[in-house]
Motif scaffolding. Structure first.
Motif, short mmCIF file in Angstrom:
data_model
loop_
_atom_site.label_atom_id
_atom_site.label_comp_id
_atom_site.label_asym_id
_atom_site.label_seq_id
_atom_site.Cartn_x
_atom_site.Cartn_y
_atom_site.Cartn_z
N PRO A 104 0.82 -1.23 0.00
CA PRO A 104 0.00 0.00 0.00
C PRO A 104 0.84 1.27 0.00
N ARG A 105 1.96 1.28 0.73
CA ARG A 105 2.83 2.46 0.72
C ARG A 105 3.44 2.66 -0.66
N GLU A 106 3.86 1.56 -1.28
CA GLU A 106 4.40 1.65 -2.63
C GLU A 106 3.36 2.24 -3.57
N SER A 107 2.12 1.79 -3.46
CA SER A 107 1.04 2.29 -4.33
C SER A 107 0.83 3.78 -4.13
N ARG A 108 0.92 4.26 -2.89
CA ARG A 108 0.73 5.69 -2.63
C ARG A 108 1.85 6.50 -3.27
N TYR A 109 3.07 5.98 -3.25
CA TYR A 109 4.16 6.70 -3.91
C TYR A 109 3.96 6.74 -5.41
N LEU A 110 3.49 5.64 -5.98
CA LEU A 110 3.22 5.63 -7.42
C LEU A 110 2.11 6.63 -7.77
N ASP A 111 1.11 6.73 -6.90
CA ASP A 111 0.06 7.73 -7.10
C ASP A 111 0.65 9.14 -7.09
N LEU A 112 1.56 9.39 -6.15
CA LEU A 112 2.22 10.69 -6.06
C LEU A 112 3.02 10.98 -7.34
N PHE A 113 3.79 10.01 -7.78
CA PHE A 113 4.60 10.19 -8.99
C PHE A 113 3.71 10.47 -10.19
#
Length: 335
Positions: A104-113
């Protein structure tokens, strides 16, 4: 709210649009009270500054996004340093996200990018699920997988032959006389852990030696100490005489605990780690380790990203590095 704009924030905070702009870009020009009201309005409305629009007008962001599994692991921090070095030489900055073993944290970073419309993505993925990258592919944003091979061939990648790393570690322990080798590592949804485990177990079983698995959900010095306590408390019949730690941190923790309990390293138990971090050589008993060329892998990943930007029609490339074993005092000489 997807449609919230800067005027909505200004109205909510009871200030002008220019004040909101100053809070976001030049906060030193705004009073503390006004800044607090704007920040509260931003939070209440879930407002995201339209950085993308400014970037589109400029043509490119000149920024890469890089998300890694665990920045506290020296391998990943050094890979980031290598990537930053190459990116900065080419005029790019790197935004770094620490997934910390969390999808989930990885997904949030991808959303940010994605929201920031960055020029390229460097990703050391937590799991095999790469569906979050499809949006970047559709927009033509180049992606490089770091420390991972993409079996589908859909992405550029820079990786290490982790199966061979496991083979090297197990073969070295066996050559030093170990007949019962324990693999300490995990989680196994991380491909690197599965590969290292495969290399160790296959080599041990082919040699007719005994293999044990101590599966973990993470890898740290603290966890290593706890596992070392457990191993030290085993009777000699069940206790392994060789331990492979799937990273140096857990291996160092195990070694610290064993020595504390009076277990000789390598006399009673030989230990091999993985990554060859700086602390490995300076431990009370210098740790034998499998070396990953972390900085070089980071440099290579950034180089692939830059090449993909300059030559987008070129075939996708996969770069694979080979591990090496660095022998120190935590393992026995060949028998």
């Amino acid at each position: 709210m997807a449609d919230v704009g800067i005027r909505d924030v200004a109205a909510r905070a009871g200030v002008s649009v220019s004040t909101v702009s100053n809070v976001l870009n030049r906060p030193e020009l705004v009073s503390k009270d006004a800044a607090q009201r704007v920040q509260q309005a931003v939070a209440d409305l879930d407002y995201v500054p339209n950085v993308a629009a400014r970037q589109l007008r400029a043509g490119r962001s000149n920024v890469f996004g890089m998300a890694v599994i665990n920045i506290t692991n020296p391998f990943f921090s050094e890979a980031v340093l290598g990537a930053e070095e190459v990116a900065e030489e080419a005029g790019y900055s790197v935004i770094v996200g620490n997934s910390y073993d969390s999808f989930p944290r990885e997904s949030r970073y991808l959303d940010l990018f994605d929201r920031q419309r960055l020029d390229g993505i460097l990703l050391a993925p937590v799991s095999d699920d790469l569906s979050g990258l499809e949006r970047f592919v559709k927009r033509g944003v180049p992606i490089v997988l770091v420390d991972r091979v993409d079996s589908s061939g859909a992405h550029l990648s820079v990786s290490l032959n982790d199966v061979q790393g496991g083979v090297l570690a197990a073969a070295h322990l066996l050559a030093g006389g170990a007949r019962h080798i324990a693999f300490v590592g995990g989680p196994f949804y991380v491909a690197q852990m599965r590969d290292r485990h495969e290399g160790v177990e296959r080599t041990v079983r082919e040699a007719g030696a005994r293999f044990s698995l101590i599966e973990t959900n993470t890898l740290s010095v603290r966890l290593g100490r706890e596992l070392g306590d457990r191993i030290a408390g085993m009777n000699e019949v069940d206790r392994p005489d060789g331990v492979f730690g799937a990273n140096d941190e857990v291996a160092l923790g195990i070694m610290q605990s064993l020595i504390h309990h009076g277990v000789s390293v390598p006399g009673d138990i030989a230990i091999v780690g993985y990554d060859d971090i700086d602390f490995a050589a300076s431990a009370i008993v210098p740790l034998t380790s499998i070396r990953q060329p972390s900085i070089e892998m980071g440099r290579s990943a950034a180089g692939l990203l830059l090449s993909a930007l300059s030559e987008p029609d070129e075939p996708l490339k996969s770069v694979r590095f080979e591990p090496t074993l660095v022998q120190r005092q935590s393992t026995r000489p060949r028998v």
